[in-house]
Design a protein around this motif. Structure first.
Motif, PDB file in Angstrom:
ATOM      1  N   HIS A 157       0.848  -1.195   0.000  1.00  0.00           N
ATOM      2  CA  HIS A 157       0.000   0.000   0.000  1.00  0.00           C
ATOM      3  C   HIS A 157       0.883   1.245   0.000  1.00  0.00           C
ATOM      4  CE1 HIS A 157      -3.575  -2.442   0.756  1.00  0.00           C
ATOM      5  NE2 HIS A 157      -2.900  -3.065   1.714  1.00  0.00           N
ATOM      6  N   ASP A 158       0.414   2.260  -0.687  1.00  0.00           N
ATOM      7  CA  ASP A 158       1.136   3.522  -0.794  1.00  0.00           C
ATOM      8  C   ASP A 158       0.820   4.394   0.411  1.00  0.00           C
ATOM      9  OD1 ASP A 158       2.740   5.485  -1.722  1.00  0.00           O
ATOM     10  OD2 ASP A 158       1.469   6.081  -3.409  1.00  0.00           O
ATOM     11  N   GLY A 159       1.811   5.153   0.866  1.00  0.00           N
ATOM     12  CA  GLY A 159       1.592   6.010   2.025  1.00  0.00           C
ATOM     13  C   GLY A 159       2.780   6.915   2.296  1.00  0.00           C
ATOM     14  N   TYR A 160       2.899   7.350   3.552  1.00  0.00           N
ATOM     15  CA  TYR A 160       3.932   8.313   3.934  1.00  0.00           C
ATOM     16  C   TYR A 160       4.506   7.943   5.296  1.00  0.00           C
ATOM     17  CZ  TYR A 160       1.726  11.201   0.328  1.00  0.00           C
ATOM     18  OH  TYR A 160       1.192  11.667  -0.856  1.00  0.00           O
ATOM     19  N   LEU A 161       5.723   8.427   5.555  1.00  0.00           N
ATOM     20  CA  LEU A 161       6.314   8.377   6.883  1.00  0.00           C
ATOM     21  C   LEU A 161       6.021   9.702   7.576  1.00  0.00           C
ATOM     22  CD1 LEU A 161       9.830   6.767   6.227  1.00  0.00           C
ATOM     23  CD2 LEU A 161       7.765   5.656   7.098  1.00  0.00           C
ATOM     24  N   VAL A 162       5.561   9.631   8.824  1.00  0.00           N
ATOM     25  CA  VAL A 162       5.191  10.821   9.592  1.00  0.00           C
ATOM     26  C   VAL A 162       6.369  11.217  10.471  1.00  0.00           C
ATOM     27  CG1 VAL A 162       3.569  11.817  11.234  1.00  0.00           C
ATOM     28  CG2 VAL A 162       2.771  10.118   9.567  1.00  0.00           C
ATOM     29  N   ILE A 163       6.895  12.406  10.236  1.00  0.00           N
ATOM     30  CA  ILE A 163       8.014  12.937  11.025  1.00  0.00           C
ATOM     31  C   ILE A 163       7.484  14.113  11.848  1.00  0.00           C
ATOM     32  CG2 ILE A 163      10.403  13.712  10.982  1.00  0.00           C
ATOM     33  CD1 ILE A 163       9.857  10.978   9.617  1.00  0.00           C
ATOM     34  N   THR A 173      16.159  19.692  24.497  1.00  0.00           N
ATOM     35  CA  THR A 173      16.103  20.079  23.088  1.00  0.00           C
ATOM     36  C   THR A 173      14.961  19.357  22.377  1.00  0.00           C
ATOM     37  OG1 THR A 173      17.696  18.365  22.555  1.00  0.00           O
ATOM     38  CG2 THR A 173      18.565  20.571  22.984  1.00  0.00           C
ATOM     39  N   THR A 174      14.640  19.854  21.190  1.00  0.00           N
ATOM     40  CA  THR A 174      13.636  19.220  20.343  1.00  0.00           C
ATOM     41  C   THR A 174      14.339  18.267  19.381  1.00  0.00           C
ATOM     42  OG1 THR A 174      12.233  21.180  20.485  1.00  0.00           O
ATOM     43  CG2 THR A 174      11.776  19.634  18.709  1.00  0.00           C
ATOM     44  N   VAL A 175      13.809  17.052  19.279  1.00  0.00           N
ATOM     45  CA  VAL A 175      14.396  16.042  18.396  1.00  0.00           C
ATOM     46  C   VAL A 175      13.341  15.617  17.377  1.00  0.00           C
ATOM     47  CG1 VAL A 175      16.048  15.224  20.114  1.00  0.00           C
ATOM     48  CG2 VAL A 175      13.769  14.165  19.969  1.00  0.00           C
ATOM     49  N   LEU A 176      13.809  15.035  16.269  1.00  0.00           N
ATOM     50  CA  LEU A 176      12.916  14.565  15.217  1.00  0.00           C
ATOM     51  C   LEU A 176      12.562  13.102  15.469  1.00  0.00           C
ATOM     52  CD1 LEU A 176      14.733  16.127  12.128  1.00  0.00           C
ATOM     53  CD2 LEU A 176      12.709  17.006  13.298  1.00  0.00           C
ATOM     54  N   VAL A 177      11.265  12.813  15.434  1.00  0.00           N
ATOM     55  CA  VAL A 177      10.790  11.452  15.678  1.00  0.00           C
ATOM     56  C   VAL A 177      10.088  10.941  14.426  1.00  0.00           C
ATOM     57  CG1 VAL A 177       9.314   9.971  17.084  1.00  0.00           C
ATOM     58  CG2 VAL A 177      10.520  11.895  18.146  1.00  0.00           C
ATOM     59  N   ASN A 178      10.586   9.822  13.915  1.00  0.00           N
ATOM     60  CA  ASN A 178       9.912   9.118  12.824  1.00  0.00           C
ATOM     61  C   ASN A 178       8.859   8.219  13.463  1.00  0.00           C
ATOM     62  OD1 ASN A 178       9.094   7.635  10.620  1.00  0.00           O
ATOM     63  ND2 ASN A 178      11.041   6.577  10.344  1.00  0.00           N
ATOM     64  N   ARG A 179       7.605   8.665  13.457  1.00  0.00           N
ATOM     65  CA  ARG A 179       6.546   7.960  14.168  1.00  0.00           C
ATOM     66  C   ARG A 179       6.095   6.702  13.441  1.00  0.00           C
ATOM     67  NH1 ARG A 179       1.663  11.484  15.207  1.00  0.00           N
ATOM     68  NH2 ARG A 179       1.205   9.698  16.562  1.00  0.00           N
ATOM     69  N   GLY A 180       6.290   6.624  12.134  1.00  0.00           N
ATOM     70  CA  GLY A 180       5.901   5.422  11.407  1.00  0.00           C
ATOM     71  C   GLY A 180       5.160   5.746  10.123  1.00  0.00           C
ATOM     72  N   TRP A 181       4.465   4.744   9.607  1.00  0.00           N
ATOM     73  CA  TRP A 181       3.832   4.811   8.293  1.00  0.00           C
ATOM     74  C   TRP A 181       2.326   4.993   8.423  1.00  0.00           C
ATOM     75  CZ3 TRP A 181       0.068   1.853   5.913  1.00  0.00           C
ATOM     76  CH2 TRP A 181      -0.075   2.004   4.513  1.00  0.00           C
ATOM     77  N   ILE A 182       1.756   5.828   7.541  1.00  0.00           N
ATOM     78  CA  ILE A 182       0.308   5.980   7.421  1.00  0.00           C
ATOM     79  C   ILE A 182      -0.078   5.806   5.958  1.00  0.00           C
ATOM     80  CG2 ILE A 182       0.061   7.519   9.418  1.00  0.00           C
ATOM     81  CD1 ILE A 182      -0.127   9.858   7.395  1.00  0.00           C
ATOM     82  N   ALA A 183      -1.335   5.417   5.725  1.00  0.00           N
ATOM     83  CA  ALA A 183      -1.823   5.255   4.361  1.00  0.00           C
ATOM     84  C   ALA A 183      -1.973   6.605   3.677  1.00  0.00           C
ATOM     85  CB  ALA A 183      -3.158   4.507   4.361  1.00  0.00           C
ATOM     86  N   VAL A 246      15.154   9.892  15.787  1.00  0.00           N
ATOM     87  CA  VAL A 246      14.667   8.784  16.602  1.00  0.00           C
ATOM     88  C   VAL A 246      13.564   8.070  15.825  1.00  0.00           C
ATOM     89  CG1 VAL A 246      13.586   8.096  18.769  1.00  0.00           C
ATOM     90  CG2 VAL A 246      15.240   9.987  18.741  1.00  0.00           C
ATOM     91  N   GLU A 247      13.671   6.753  15.721  1.00  0.00           N
ATOM     92  CA  GLU A 247      12.642   5.956  15.048  1.00  0.00           C
ATOM     93  C   GLU A 247      11.802   5.249  16.112  1.00  0.00           C
ATOM     94  OE1 GLU A 247      14.471   3.344  12.243  1.00  0.00           O
ATOM     95  OE2 GLU A 247      14.983   4.974  10.859  1.00  0.00           O
ATOM     96  N   GLU A 248      10.529   5.648  16.210  1.00  0.00           N
ATOM     97  CA  GLU A 248       9.644   5.051  17.205  1.00  0.00           C
ATOM     98  C   GLU A 248       9.385   3.583  16.852  1.00  0.00           C
ATOM     99  OE1 GLU A 248       5.410   6.077  19.484  1.00  0.00           O
ATOM    100  OE2 GLU A 248       6.042   7.200  17.695  1.00  0.00           O
ATOM    101  N   THR A 249       9.384   2.733  17.877  1.00  0.00           N
ATOM    102  CA  THR A 249       9.205   1.295  17.674  1.00  0.00           C
ATOM    103  C   THR A 249       7.902   0.825  18.321  1.00  0.00           C
ATOM    104  OG1 THR A 249      10.489   0.811  19.680  1.00  0.00           O
ATOM    105  CG2 THR A 249      11.681   0.878  17.591  1.00  0.00           C
ATOM    106  N   MET A 250       7.450  -0.328  17.857  1.00  0.00           N
ATOM    107  CA  MET A 250       6.273  -0.983  18.418  1.00  0.00           C
ATOM    108  C   MET A 250       6.461  -2.485  18.325  1.00  0.00           C
ATOM    109  SD  MET A 250       3.408  -0.596  15.382  1.00  0.00           S
ATOM    110  CE  MET A 250       2.329  -1.773  16.182  1.00  0.00           C
ATOM    111  N   ARG A 269       8.106   0.982  13.494  1.00  0.00           N
ATOM    112  CA  ARG A 269       8.921  -0.138  13.048  1.00  0.00           C
ATOM    113  C   ARG A 269       9.199  -1.078  14.212  1.00  0.00           C
ATOM    114  NH1 ARG A 269      15.015   0.634  11.938  1.00  0.00           N
ATOM    115  NH2 ARG A 269      14.843  -1.517  12.642  1.00  0.00           N
ATOM    116  N   ALA A 270       9.602  -2.307  13.895  1.00  0.00           N
ATOM    117  CA  ALA A 270       9.992  -3.266  14.926  1.00  0.00           C
ATOM    118  C   ALA A 270      11.419  -2.978  15.382  1.00  0.00           C
ATOM    119  CB  ALA A 270       9.883  -4.692  14.392  1.00  0.00           C
TER     120      ALA A 270
END
Length: 286
Positions: A157-163, A173-183, A246-250, A269-270
């Motif tokens: 499925h096509d989608g985006y990574l949410v940063i 400080t403020t950091v960038l978090v890659n929360r994951g993929w959405i459709a 930072v890449e958020e995991t689940m 991501r895992a």
């Protein structure tokens, strides 16, 4: 009178009495054994190349002597370089396999350790020593500075990574978090209210080094908020964040991932190493 002549006279008298044709009672002359050989010898034999007095066989030709000092053509040089090149490439892949195996083992060792709290200030040059290290940070998301990287595929499925920048309390400080993929259908924030958590939140993920751009990937367009790859420095300057990724995991859960996808919640991501290691295949190829 001989017996044979008496037999022939009796046979003729019997033939005339019975009305039998003379041709049927014609005596068979015995064949001479030598006639067979005469008939065979009268046939013309097939001409052979050796019958020609000017015929010359291969063994009659003088040998060709090869001079030792004669220069060989470019084709022979290319053929000689093929095994040498293949051996060099195979040796290089053996070295790459050893390097990649050790790198994966080092990252997997970091994954099994307990997560560390992210310090208030991070030295970007020290992130290399903590790549794939599990960390956690507390703060609140700046959804007004959200950035989407895409297109990205997930399960076909096509989608985006949410940063989303994570602004930490207490002078952090403020950091960038890659929360994951959405459709793709949840590109607008208004279509995914469940995926915009409010208030203080603790993020657990992996500290990662900045990504490297692929030569086929187009450049980002920060003015139109179109991002095709995560340029950490560029995105940090755009949001006033520190260049920390930072890449958020689940936990891997298929049913949970389906539910989050339907609600527009980013699928993290895992916590695993996802580096390619195809060097063994390349070794056998070369």
């Amino acid at each position: 009178m001989s017996a044979s002549k008496t037999f022939l006279r009796q046979a003729r008298s019997f033939k005339s009495a019975r009305g039998i044709s003379k041709d049927l009672w014609r005596p068979i002359a015995p064949k001479c054994p030598s006639c067979r050989y005469l008939s065979q010898s009268s046939r013309r034999p097939k001409a052979e190349p050796a019958d020609d007095p000017n015929f010359m066989s291969i063994v009659d030709n003088p040998p060709n002597l090869v001079r030792a000092g004669r220069r060989h053509g470019p084709g022979l040089i290319v053929l000689a370089l093929i095994p040498i090149t293949a051996f060099a490439l195979g040796t290089w892949q053996v070295q790459r396999l050893d390097w990649k195996s050790k790198l994966i083992a080092k990252f997997e060792d970091r994954l099994v350790r307990d997560p560390l709290p992210l310090p208030p200030h991070i030295d970007p040059t020290a992130i290399h020593d903590f790549d794939y290290r599990r960390i956690y940070a507390t703060g609140h998301f700046r959804h007004d500075q959200e950035m989407l990287i895409g297109p990205r595929m997930h399960d076909g499925h096509d989608g985006y990574l949410v940063i989303t920048p994570l602004e930490r309390e207490g002078g952090g400080t403020t950091v960038l978090v890659n929360r994951g993929w959405i459709a793709k259908k949840f590109k607008k924030q208004a279509d995914r209210p469940d995926g915009l958590p409010k208030g203080e939140i603790t993020v657990e993920g992996l500290l990662r080094e900045p990504w490297k751009k692929n030569m086929f990937t187009p450049d980002n367009s920060p003015q139109t908020k179109e991002f095709y790859f995560p340029d950490v420095v560029e995105m940090a300057n755009l949001t006033g964040s520190q260049a920390v990724w930072v890449e958020e995991t689940m936990d891997p859960d298929l049913l949970k991932a389906w539910e989050w996808e339907a609600r527009g919640i980013p699928i993290g991501r895992a916590a695993e190493v996802n580096l390619r290691n195809n060097h063994t295949q390349y070794i056998f190829t070369w």
